[in-house]
Design a protein around this motif. Sequence first.
Motif, PDB file in Angstrom:
ATOM      1  N   VAL A  37       0.659  -1.238   0.214  1.00  0.00           N
ATOM      2  CA  VAL A  37      -0.225   0.076  -0.141  1.00  0.00           C
ATOM      3  C   VAL A  37       0.889   1.574   0.026  1.00  0.00           C
ATOM      4  N   MET A  38       1.103   1.672  -1.110  1.00  0.00           N
ATOM      5  CA  MET A  38       1.352   3.251  -0.899  1.00  0.00           C
ATOM      6  C   MET A  38       0.746   4.393  -0.844  1.00  0.00           C
ATOM      7  N   GLY A  39       1.088   5.541   0.129  1.00  0.00           N
ATOM      8  CA  GLY A  39       0.216   6.688  -0.181  1.00  0.00           C
ATOM      9  C   GLY A  39       0.647   7.847   0.992  1.00  0.00           C
ATOM     10  N   ILE A  40      -0.353   8.950   1.072  1.00  0.00           N
ATOM     11  CA  ILE A  40      -0.034   9.822   2.229  1.00  0.00           C
ATOM     12  C   ILE A  40      -0.383   9.318   3.508  1.00  0.00           C
ATOM     13  N   VAL A  41       0.046   9.568   4.469  1.00  0.00           N
ATOM     14  CA  VAL A  41      -0.342   9.519   5.895  1.00  0.00           C
ATOM     15  C   VAL A  41      -1.425  10.574   6.538  1.00  0.00           C
ATOM     16  N   LYS A  42      -2.089  10.110   6.305  1.00  0.00           N
ATOM     17  CA  LYS A  42      -3.558  10.944   7.300  1.00  0.00           C
ATOM     18  C   LYS A  42      -3.717  11.666   8.585  1.00  0.00           C
ATOM     19  N   ASP A  43      -3.456  10.027   9.998  1.00  0.00           N
ATOM     20  CA  ASP A  43      -3.279   9.529  10.821  1.00  0.00           C
ATOM     21  C   ASP A  43      -3.782   9.515  10.857  1.00  0.00           C
ATOM     22  N   ILE A  44      -2.834   8.906  13.339  1.00  0.00           N
ATOM     23  CA  ILE A  44      -1.731   7.962  13.783  1.00  0.00           C
ATOM     24  C   ILE A  44      -2.508   8.142  14.859  1.00  0.00           C
ATOM     25  N   SER A  45      -3.941   6.927  14.851  1.00  0.00           N
ATOM     26  CA  SER A  45      -4.490   6.733  15.904  1.00  0.00           C
ATOM     27  C   SER A  45      -4.213   6.028  17.264  1.00  0.00           C
ATOM     28  N   VAL A  46      -4.714   5.535  18.207  1.00  0.00           N
ATOM     29  CA  VAL A  46      -3.516   4.297  19.142  1.00  0.00           C
ATOM     30  C   VAL A  46      -3.857   3.410  18.517  1.00  0.00           C
ATOM     31  N   GLN A  72      -4.438   7.861   2.810  1.00  0.00           N
ATOM     32  CA  GLN A  72      -4.858   8.059   1.967  1.00  0.00           C
ATOM     33  C   GLN A  72      -3.856   8.077   0.610  1.00  0.00           C
ATOM     34  N   THR A  73      -4.479   7.005  -0.286  1.00  0.00           N
ATOM     35  CA  THR A  73      -3.973   6.758  -1.067  1.00  0.00           C
ATOM     36  C   THR A  73      -4.032   7.291  -2.285  1.00  0.00           C
ATOM     37  N   PHE A  74      -3.637   6.704  -3.780  1.00  0.00           N
ATOM     38  CA  PHE A  74      -3.272   8.347  -4.807  1.00  0.00           C
ATOM     39  C   PHE A  74      -4.862   7.878  -5.679  1.00  0.00           C
ATOM     40  N   ASP A  75      -5.354   7.272  -5.456  1.00  0.00           N
ATOM     41  CA  ASP A  75      -6.114   6.712  -6.197  1.00  0.00           C
ATOM     42  C   ASP A  75      -7.847   7.199  -5.254  1.00  0.00           C
ATOM     43  N   ARG A  76      -7.114   7.822  -3.585  1.00  0.00           N
ATOM     44  CA  ARG A  76      -8.201   8.575  -3.188  1.00  0.00           C
ATOM     45  C   ARG A  76      -8.905   7.595  -1.830  1.00  0.00           C
ATOM     46  N   THR A  77      -8.715   6.489  -1.977  1.00  0.00           N
ATOM     47  CA  THR A  77      -9.558   6.006  -0.951  1.00  0.00           C
ATOM     48  C   THR A  77      -8.318   5.598   0.080  1.00  0.00           C
ATOM     49  N   ASP A  78      -9.414   5.103   1.256  1.00  0.00           N
ATOM     50  CA  ASP A  78      -7.968   5.520   2.588  1.00  0.00           C
ATOM     51  C   ASP A  78      -8.115   4.044   2.994  1.00  0.00           C
ATOM     52  N   VAL A  79      -6.817   3.835   3.235  1.00  0.00           N
ATOM     53  CA  VAL A  79      -6.205   2.335   4.102  1.00  0.00           C
ATOM     54  C   VAL A  79      -5.972   2.822   5.061  1.00  0.00           C
ATOM     55  N   ILE A  80      -6.865   1.394   6.293  1.00  0.00           N
ATOM     56  CA  ILE A  80      -6.500   1.691   7.236  1.00  0.00           C
ATOM     57  C   ILE A  80      -5.631   0.487   7.940  1.00  0.00           C
ATOM     58  N   ASN A 139       7.515  14.375  -4.377  1.00  0.00           N
ATOM     59  CA  ASN A 139       5.742  14.250  -4.747  1.00  0.00           C
ATOM     60  C   ASN A 139       5.660  14.902  -5.664  1.00  0.00           C
ATOM     61  N   TYR A 140       6.444  15.297  -6.454  1.00  0.00           N
ATOM     62  CA  TYR A 140       6.718  15.963  -8.145  1.00  0.00           C
ATOM     63  C   TYR A 140       6.901  14.431  -8.737  1.00  0.00           C
ATOM     64  N   GLY A 141       7.115  13.542  -8.931  1.00  0.00           N
ATOM     65  CA  GLY A 141       7.579  12.767  -9.428  1.00  0.00           C
ATOM     66  C   GLY A 141       7.093  11.975 -10.768  1.00  0.00           C
ATOM     67  N   LEU A 142       5.707  12.069 -10.129  1.00  0.00           N
ATOM     68  CA  LEU A 142       5.124  11.488 -11.848  1.00  0.00           C
ATOM     69  C   LEU A 142       4.523  12.720 -12.992  1.00  0.00           C
TER      70      LEU A 142
END
Length: 818
Positions: free
Chosen positions: A633-642, A648-656, A738-741
């Motif tokens: 899974v590749m994407g941007i870290v949006k939140d770190i909980s307990v 959030q992947t580059f497809d705009r889907t959230d992965v837990i 971040n501008y690689g593509l």
Amino acid sequence: MKFRFLFALLAVLATAVLPTVLSTPALAQAQAQQEGPDYAQWNKVASRVEKVLAEGKASTAAFDTLRGELVDWRTRFLDAQNINSARIKTLRDQISALGDPPAEGETEPQEIAKRRAELTKQLNEAQAPSLKAVEAYSRADGLIREIDQIIRERQADQLLQLGPSPVNPVNWAAGLTAIRGTLVEVGNELSSNWENPNARATMRSALPVTLLFLALAALLTVRGRRWMEMLSVFLAQRGRGRGRTLFSGIASLGQIVVPTLGIVLLAGALKSSAMLGLRTERLAQILPILGFTIFTAGWLGGRVFAQLGVSRAILTLPPERRAEGRFNSWIIGLILALAMLAQEVSKVETYSAEAVAVLSFPILLLAGLMLSRMGQLLLAHSRADSAESPEERPYRNRVAAFFGRAAIGAGLIGPLLAAVGYAEAGDFFVYPSILTLALMGFLLLLQRFVTDIYAILMGRDVEDPENGGDLIPVLIGMMLVLLSMPVLALIWGARIADLTELWTRFTAGYSIGGTRISPTSFLTFVVVFTLGYALTRLVQGMLRSTVLPKTKIDPGGQTALISGVGYVGIFLAGVVSVTTAGIDLSSLAIVAGALSVGIGFGLQTIVQNFVSGIILLIERPVSQGDWIEVGGVMGIVKDISVRSTRIQTFDRTDVIVPNADLIAGQVTNWTRQNLTGRVILKVGVAYGSDTRKVEKILMEIGESHPLVMVNPAPLVVFQGFGADALEFELRVILRDINYGLSVRTELNHEIARRFAEEGIEIPFAQRDIWLRNPETLRERPAPQPPGPFLPRQSAEPQPEPLADLGGDADADGGDGPR
């Protein structure tokens, strides 16, 4: 006794709940510590109660009196259990400071042993009053339980007692004789007072007041309710503002108050006439209660089965069924008033059991009939829902259907039991059922009232259909239902003493593992924890909005710091609240230790993720806003909980992702230390191209892009000779990965443009296929044996004949090289 709950409702609030709520435990404890209970007097009282219990001949009223006295003593003993509590705690701390007592066969220094003996003696002396209070409390509590058991057994016996049957013609004469005798006695009282000169003189002197009261009573009783009804309709139909329906409902309460005031004036007029005797004066005293019962039933039916346009619908019924519900409500009010009047008259005249059964049965029969008709209306409301199956209907309608069926059953069973001779059982089925339906209707009106007030506060129209979906009115409605439980218990035969006993035991608390948890300690825990939690959130808000933005800490570090402050604050709030509430958890340590083993096995994954979340916040290998790759899974870290981390992947889907995967697994962090990163572009050129020229062009393209770093410089690598092309690679380091593509896209466009200008060909894969003997593919296949004959269906479309294989080799269906 069947209407005692009507007279006891106000008594519950005045004598049971309010004194307990408004009592001051600290003052009672101080008085107990100063004076202490009189144990000599208590022994006399306890002995007398034990003697009465042993004989078992006292009346229920006498038992209630003794019980009230015992409850008073028990309260004193409960307060006396805290005598010397501060001194006892000090002595125990002193003894603990001396260390553990020596084991068997061992000794300790003489001074310490002497001091331990002195402190132990003082502790025993200090505990003596409280221990004596505990023993007396247990004795009083046991006597109260015995009295309650006797009273419950008597109530059950009375409920199942078989009496005279009212349908037996032999008993009819007793009923007629009783009612005729009452009327004769009332007439004699009036005639005797009229013949008394003093009574007539008093009547003449009070005649103006009597006439005034009678005129006002007639006006308020006959016309007052109609006036208030017209006012309510006017406010509902022509009023202005969002709360016109609400104000109309409040004004409708005048339909109870105004005519009841008229009945009060009527009773006053009758008393001022000086013509009443003992019986008639007793009846005049209950006239306001009878009138209040009738007008309340009419008002409740008018609001629950309100006309459309006057009030919003509570039940889904057509207009004719609503009118039936209003009529039934008035009849039920009259029936309840008649039943109360018959009960009062039977007490005054001391009717025989046969007379009581005959006189009360017609009233009970009418009450059962009206109860069944009300149940039919509830069933009609539940069936008006358009849902196909009962499971799809709203829960509220299913509850209405249940109560409707129960009302019909009670309306049939009650009169049948009374006809057989079980009068008390018949009354138990019918009258409490009627009052239960009335309580339900009143709760529905209160829920609507709360919903309307909330809608006005929120700035919405009261008649907005979305008002019923708010959470706060629903929660308030649930609280109203819980608060109505004591009233419901009184309706179904509970005594005030039963409710006060439950409240006493509830306020005293419950012992769990040697620790007593009371509502006071629990409330203290909730208040302190809420304040600590609110303070923690306040500190977090200040850090997030005021302090941390002015520091040089990166956003991920700020988030980690704020989360850490939240965890520490909640933990401290829990510890402080437990300590403040005085809850001793040491006695629960063994139980908690045993449970922790099982919980550890069952929740080991959750605990592992929790610990991993703490490690992530401390070590910060991954922060909010990082570009990471973990487990494919590749994407941007949006939140770190307990427990987990949201990516959030580059497809705009959230992965837990569980935090344990970020600690135990391999994680690629593209932007943790810096934003630089490498992009590799693979390029192939045709054989025969000038490799040096290709290398030069690719180098110029890489160096010309603004995001490509100069140091280290771009690198062109001649990888080798491929199957179809000469393979090159352009490797560049970007300032911001971040501008690689976008950089890859721009470089590819530039490569295509420059190669086209320089005449450098980018080959594509080609394949040549050679067939050694193509002539064999043109031979016809061997004929196949014919299949079974099938008759032709003229209606079915027939396939076109295939082309001859000997014709064009490229024809559809032919074989050959393609």
